[in-house]
Design an enzyme around this catalytic site. Structure first.
Site, mmCIF file in Angstrom:
data_model
loop_
_atom_site.group_PDB
_atom_site.id
_atom_site.type_symbol
_atom_site.label_atom_id
_atom_site.label_comp_id
_atom_site.label_asym_id
_atom_site.label_seq_id
_atom_site.Cartn_x
_atom_site.Cartn_y
_atom_site.Cartn_z
ATOM 1 C CB VAL A 148 -0.876 -0.062 1.167
ATOM 2 C CG1 VAL A 148 -1.894 1.067 1.212
ATOM 3 C CG2 VAL A 148 -1.762 -1.433 1.407
ATOM 4 C CB CYS A 149 2.141 3.866 -1.566
ATOM 5 S SG CYS A 149 1.677 3.868 -3.479
ATOM 6 N NE ARG A 150 -0.016 10.837 -2.737
ATOM 7 C CZ ARG A 150 -0.623 11.652 -3.729
ATOM 8 N NH1 ARG A 150 -1.756 11.902 -3.208
ATOM 9 N NH2 ARG A 150 -0.252 11.839 -4.882
#
Length: 104
Positions: free
Chosen positions: A67-69
């Site tokens: 997961v990231c932005r």
């Protein structure tokens, strides 16, 4: 199919897996200040730049969701872990698309 065969999972699918109690490692590859602004409760923070040094903290037997932005950094991280033989998937849309609760 995603480019270079990177496996993807939608935020809704991840939310359902977590709600069902499925065994999955959620790894957030954002930076600390982004993490502190809100993250998935079950996630573990390993910023992208540290991933090669901390890959031994991951269990190869358990699926990994990155997961990231927005999904770009986690895409790179997913590709990297897949090359190492992990069952890894990129959460498309990143935290911008996360429909569940977050904690700071």
């Amino acid at each position: 199919m995603a480019e270079q065969g990177v496996k993807e999972i939608t935020p809704r699918e991840l939310l359902e897996k977590l709600a069902a109690g499925e065994k999955v490692q959620v790894i957030d590859v954002r930076e600390l200040e982004e993490w502190n602004a809100g993250h998935i409760k079950q996630a573990k923070l390993i910023p992208l730049g540290f991933l090669p040094h901390r890959v031994d903290e991951l269990d190869k037997e358990t699926p990994v969701v990155l997961v990231c932005r927005s999904g770009a950094r986690s895409h790179m991280a997913t590709q990297y872990l897949q090359e190492l033989g992990f069952d890894a998937a990129n959460m498309v849309g990143g935290m911008l698309a996360w429909p569940g609760e977050t904690e700071a």
